[in-house]
Design an enzyme around this catalytic site. Structure first.
Site, PDB file in Angstrom:
ATOM      1  N   LYS B  80     -56.596 -41.387 -40.636  1.00 23.43           N
ATOM      2  CA  LYS B  80     -56.296 -42.519 -39.753  1.00 23.43           C
ATOM      3  C   LYS B  80     -55.318 -43.463 -40.445  1.00 23.43           C
ATOM      4  O   LYS B  80     -55.464 -43.751 -41.637  1.00 23.43           O
ATOM      5  CB  LYS B  80     -57.613 -43.238 -39.419  1.00 23.43           C
ATOM      6  N   SER B 155     -61.353 -46.809 -31.890  1.00 22.81           N
ATOM      7  CA  SER B 155     -59.975 -46.876 -32.320  1.00 22.81           C
ATOM      8  C   SER B 155     -59.482 -45.627 -33.046  1.00 22.81           C
ATOM      9  O   SER B 155     -58.277 -45.430 -33.132  1.00 22.81           O
ATOM     10  CB  SER B 155     -59.768 -48.100 -33.212  1.00 22.81           C
ATOM     11  N   SER B 179     -65.862 -47.052 -33.690  1.00 20.54           N
ATOM     12  CA  SER B 179     -64.526 -46.447 -33.677  1.00 20.54           C
ATOM     13  C   SER B 179     -64.434 -45.037 -34.240  1.00 20.54           C
ATOM     14  O   SER B 179     -63.396 -44.393 -34.111  1.00 20.54           O
ATOM     15  CB  SER B 179     -63.528 -47.342 -34.427  1.00 20.54           C
TER      16      SER B 179
END
Lengths: 131, 483
Positions: B80, B155, B179
């Site tokens: 990420k 997210s 997330s």
């Protein structure tokens, strides 16, 4: 004429901070039901200045409506009786995390300074602060 | 016949590497080719370091041949875009960090490297991890691999889409209010949010420091267990990391759930719970009962206050953490600033997207003079009540089983104009972050053709318990869950 504000309400920028149940009862009694942006209490322009964030007028308009709704919603926590409850700042509070006082290498200065928007001689350049 | 290397689990890839049926370079080449073919549509990655990954893979192949490879030797990992990897960009999907190149490795990355993993590329996300659909990325759109008109969640939407969409074997995500677990549920992969303090946050760009955790996103629970063994442990660079021993999770997995008690929180049947989600989760709980678990009802009475509590605490911490983005030391800077104040205000205005601005304003407000007690301090007290709810529940059971999300993935744009509706979707996930406990999402079927996640919550530092439940359930569920 302004309606009489019940005792216990603290007012600032025309804002009421009190349990939602009392706020709703008060707004019903006084016919203020539909003035939710006034009772929710967030002044987006003022707070954006505190946050050092320039907003356009259009952004202020949009955020004022959205954030008033969100602030109304988060007031639900004040429905609870929180007397005598200790606050939690961390899920697993640790105390006195020590480390040995040893000199260790830092990040490479040149590599770090490559990210600077403007720099000279290993230092950051900013607009003039003192005239 | 050559197996499709992009559809492997991590354990499957390790078996092929060990038997010399493929090399780490083969894995990287297969994934790079899959990314070239599929990612223009999927949009999982924001940047790819194919040459770097190939070099690391060559080194891993040599280490394996020499018998010095670690537990993840030669396994490519997608990361990420919020975790620092030395020499690579780390934009947090924000304009304000465009051009930034990380000068160090996050501890999670250093641990993966030490185990021999290969850094493949960086995945899309909501800007600064604020959002639940990855629509708040300033860089690009990521699609749900199961249906291109639907969001991947967020997210960590890029990581989930990469793992479920065949362009990564495993990935790292971060979880502040769901997330990792929510996009895993939306895309149909496994996501583990470790207990707060289990994985070092050093090198993770902070959103809400008392809630953030790094964790694995994988295709199986066994893979999540393996990655978590590598990621976990105390770190002198993060004084909130906890010095509890990290068990050998992979060795604790079982095929049945005999002797375990699972709690079903009665407050998690909420208005707006999708009927298909409820059906899939109930069936999964029934499957756990068949595997030998005792299932009881428990109560988490303060659940209804969790979203409000979370959005006060998370935005308050975010407003402080994001103060560092001021145009002075790194990232973008506005042109021709008249003075420092003008520099900060215009740099931040141009650099942050709407959701980040909203949260900075909300967080600044709840911390501001006159409001701190009514919002921030009250929220911290409710956080205590939510923690106690879980302590009481875990006195009666080993793990909780719940839906991960009230609905499956939704269409692009469906919630973008109504941030409060978006926040309400986090109801089942934020509590774990507030209480600091661990949580896992495992695919358990479909609703309306889209994946549903079974969430398994466990006491702090008892990841082995939720991994055990998830693994046994996953084996019993089998492969055909997507219908």
């Amino acid at each position: 004429m302004e309606p009489a504000v019940p005792a216990g309400i603290r007012s600032r920028h025309g804002v009421c901070v009190l349990p939602m149940s009392r706020l709703q009862a008060f707004t019903r009694e006084t016919g203020m039901d539909h003035e939710s942006t006034d009772t929710s209490g967030i002044d987006v322009r003022y707070v954006a200045n505190l946050a050092r964030l320039h907003l356009t007028d259009a952004e202020i308009d949009t955020f004022q409506g959205q954030l008033s709704q969100i602030v109304d919603y988060v007031q639900t926590i004040n429905q609870l009786d929180l007397t005598g409850i200790a606050p939690t700042s961390h899920a697993h509070p640790l105390e006195n995390v020590f480390r040995a006082d040893e000199v260790k290498p830092s990040l490479d200065r040149a590599e770090v300074m490559r990210n600077a928007p403007q720099s000279r001689d290993g230092q950051f350049i900013v607009p003039k602060i003192v005239e | 016949m050559t197996p499709d290397l992009t559809s492997l689990t991590v354990h499957g890839a390790l078996a092929l590497l060990e038997s010399k049926a493929c090399t780490a370079v083969d894995l990287v080449d297969a994934l790079v080719a899959a990314i070239a073919a599929r990612d223009p549509e999927l949009g999982a990655y924001v940047s790819l370091d194919a040459d770097g990954a190939r070099r690391e893979a060559e080194a891993a192949d040599k280490a394996r041949a020499a018998g010095t490879g670690g537990r993840l030797c030669g396994i490519p990992v997608a990361v990420k875009d919020v975790l620092n990897v030395r020499g690579q960009p780390c934009t947090c999907a924000s304009r304000i960090l465009q051009g930034y190149v990380a000068p160090y490795d996050a501890t999670a990355i250093a641990r993966l490297r030490a185990a021999g993993a290969v850094m493949l590329g960086r995945t899309n996300m909501d800007e600064f991890a604020m959002g639940g659909s990855t629509e708040n990325s300033a860089l690009k759109r990521t699609r749900n691999p199961r249906h291109p008109d639907y969001v991947p969640g967020g997210s960590s939407g890029g990581s989930a889409a990469a793992v479920a969409g065949g362009v990564a074997l495993c990935a790292l995500g971060t979880d502040t209010g769901g997330s990792i677990r929510q996009p895993a549920a939306f895309c149909g992969c496994v996501g583990l949010k470790p207990s707060y303090g289990r994985v070092s946050r050093y090198g993770l760009t902070a959103f809400a420091s008392s809630l953030d955790q790094v964790g694995p996103m994988t295709r199986t629970v066994r893979d999540a267990a393996l990655l978590q063994e590598v990621l976990g442990g105390v770190d002198p660079m993060d004084s909130t990391s906890v010095a509890a021993p990290v068990p050998a999770y992979t060795e604790r997995l079982t095929t049945d759930l005999r002797g375990m008690t699972l709690g079903v929180p009665r407050e998690y049947v909420v208005d707006g719970l999708d009927a298909g989600v409820e059906r899939a989760v109930r069936a999964a709980i029934e499957r756990c009962r068949e595997l030998g678990a005792r299932v009881i009802e428990v109560s988490l009475p303060h659940t209804r206050y969790a979203i409000a509590t979370y959005y006060v605490i998370a935005t308050a911490e975010a407003s402080a953490n994001l103060a560092r983005f001021d145009g002075v030391r790194y990232g973008q800077r506005c042109a021709d600033a008249a003075d420092p104040l003008d520099l900060y205000e215009r740099t931040r205005a141009a650099g942050f997207g709407p959701e980040v601005k909203r949260r900075i304003i909300l967080g600044t407000y709840v911390l501001s003079s006159g409001y701190y007690d009514a919002y921030y301090l009250s929220a911290q007290k409710v956080r205590t009540l939510i923690r106690r709810d879980f302590e009481q529940a875990f006195a009666q059971c080993d793990a909780l089983v719940t839906p991960c999300t009230p609905t499956p993935a939704y269409r692009f744009g469906e919630k973008t104009d109504d941030p409060l509706q978006m926040y309400l979707g986090d109801i089942f996930t934020v509590t774990a972050n507030l209480a600091g406990i661990c949580g896992l999402s495992v695919p358990c079927g479909v609703a309306g053709g889209l994946p549903v996640g079974l969430q398994i919550l466990g006491p702090a530092f008892k990841e082995e318990q939720i991994l055990r439940v998830g693994h046994a359930y996953e084996l019993a569920r089998g492969e055909g869950w997507l219908g």
